[in-house]
Design an enzyme around this catalytic site. Structure first.
Site, PDB file in Angstrom:
ATOM      1  N   ASP A 185      93.023  30.578 -19.874  1.00 18.26           N
ATOM      2  CA  ASP A 185      92.587  31.016 -18.549  1.00 18.26           C
ATOM      3  C   ASP A 185      92.798  32.509 -18.318  1.00 18.26           C
ATOM      4  O   ASP A 185      93.606  33.149 -18.991  1.00 18.26           O
ATOM      5  CB  ASP A 185      93.366  30.259 -17.465  1.00 18.26           C
ATOM      6  N   HIS A 231      86.336  30.428 -13.729  1.00 15.66           N
ATOM      7  CA  HIS A 231      87.693  30.379 -13.155  1.00 15.66           C
ATOM      8  C   HIS A 231      87.762  31.224 -11.884  1.00 15.66           C
ATOM      9  O   HIS A 231      88.821  31.792 -11.564  1.00 15.66           O
ATOM     10  CB  HIS A 231      88.697  30.879 -14.193  1.00 15.66           C
ATOM     11  N   HIS A 237      90.603  34.933  -8.826  1.00 16.53           N
ATOM     12  CA  HIS A 237      91.748  34.042  -8.993  1.00 16.53           C
ATOM     13  C   HIS A 237      92.477  33.790  -7.671  1.00 16.53           C
ATOM     14  O   HIS A 237      93.708  33.899  -7.580  1.00 16.53           O
ATOM     15  CB  HIS A 237      92.719  34.620 -10.033  1.00 16.53           C
ATOM     16  N   HIS A 285      97.075  30.841 -21.481  1.00 14.27           N
ATOM     17  CA  HIS A 285      96.443  31.995 -20.837  1.00 14.27           C
ATOM     18  C   HIS A 285      96.227  33.115 -21.847  1.00 14.27           C
ATOM     19  O   HIS A 285      97.043  33.311 -22.750  1.00 14.27           O
ATOM     20  CB  HIS A 285      97.303  32.503 -19.679  1.00 14.27           C
TER      21      HIS A 285
END
Length: 288
Positions: A111, A162, A166, A256
């Site tokens: 991510d 995503h 964020h 990540h």
């Protein structure tokens, strides 16, 4: 001859004349409807150009192009079959946490990227072991690193959505959720030629609107089974241990490749990936 016979004959002649006139009118309307459109005029030469290098018609008289016959009908788009549209996914009430029906397989996901400091190292390791993964990218990172998006796609990885910045999705207005997801999908589609089919809410914070808007954009929601907690920078050994302890068929692993110092995540992948393969796991990506 009787008077009523004369009237009947005269009426017959008038009816015949009216019928002939209607036939001619309908024929003229049909010819006008199906005639080819007039050829558009040539575009003018743009300002600031001399026209040099433009290939035009040769000098001298030009033969006129005959109009196509009214009976040589042109295709009518109004009656063409509708264009194929990809079916939209259903609106979920919860995200997928694992993948079913994939045998002894696992899914690795990353991510927050792409980040030129860490994403290339992850791509290099995956390429070395000929494995595919999923990258859930943030729009603000993707728009600045489109070359890495293309590299992901060229290697066969799945690029997911995503959001753009964020955010914590449940605290956003519907218009903002749509903008966060829609703008990121747009960058991915413009860069790779196809829109993303999967999305993930930051922090795993979903709500009804995010499921509805994601489905409208053609995406399915994917969460995870195993959280490596690499965002806490717990150390490479800790990340490796969490992945290997949580390994099981259908498991989705969360890691990540951006959002902080991800050197531990890069190093951990180099260690646990070959161990998963040696244990008989197949690293795969979901298909739709």
């Amino acid at each position: 001859m009787k008077k009523d016979q004369m009237l009947t004959g005269r009426r017959g002649v008038l009816r015949l004349a009216a019928a002939l006139g209607a036939t001619v009118t309908v024929g003229a309307l049909a010819a006008d409807r199906f005639a080819a459109p007039e050829t558009p005029a040539a575009a003018p030469t743009p300002r600031g150009t001399s026209g040099a290098g433009h290939v035009g018609p040769a000098a001298g008289p030009q033969a006129s192009r005959p109009r196509p016959s009214a009976y040589r009908l042109q295709p009518m788009t109004a009656y063409a079959p509708p264009a194929f549209r990809r079916a939209m996914p259903p609106v979920r009430q919860r995200p997928f946490l694992s993948m079913s029906g994939v045998g002894r397989s696992m899914v690795l996901t990353f991510d927050d990227g792409p980040d030129p400091r860490y994403t290339p190292g992850i791509l290099e390791t995956l390429r070395h072991y000929d494995c595919r993964a999923m990258f859930f990218v943030c729009g603000e990172m993707a728009v600045e690193n489109q070359d890495l998006l293309r590299e992901m796609d060229a290697d066969g990885h799945v690029v997911g959505n995503h959001t753009w910045t964020h955010p914590l999705v449940p605290k956003l207005r519907p218009s903002r959720i749509r903008d966060e997801l829609g703008s990121t999908s747009e960058v991915i589609e413009k860069t790779l030629g196809t829109p993303p089919l999967w999305y993930r809410a930051p922090y795993g914070a979903w709500n009804r609107l995010s499921f509805e808007i994601g489905a409208e954009l053609g995406m399915e929601p994917l969460a995870w089974t195993v959280d490596t907690l690499d965002w806490k920078e717990p150390g490479t050994d800790s990340i490796v241990r969490r992945v290997l302890d949580g390994a099981a068929p259908g498991v989705v692993v969360l890691s990540h490749d951006a959002g902080g110092n991800r050197s531990q995540s890069v190093a951990a992948l180099r260690r646990y990936l070959p161990e998963l393969l040696d244990a008989g796991y197949h690293i795969t990506v979901p298909r739709r």
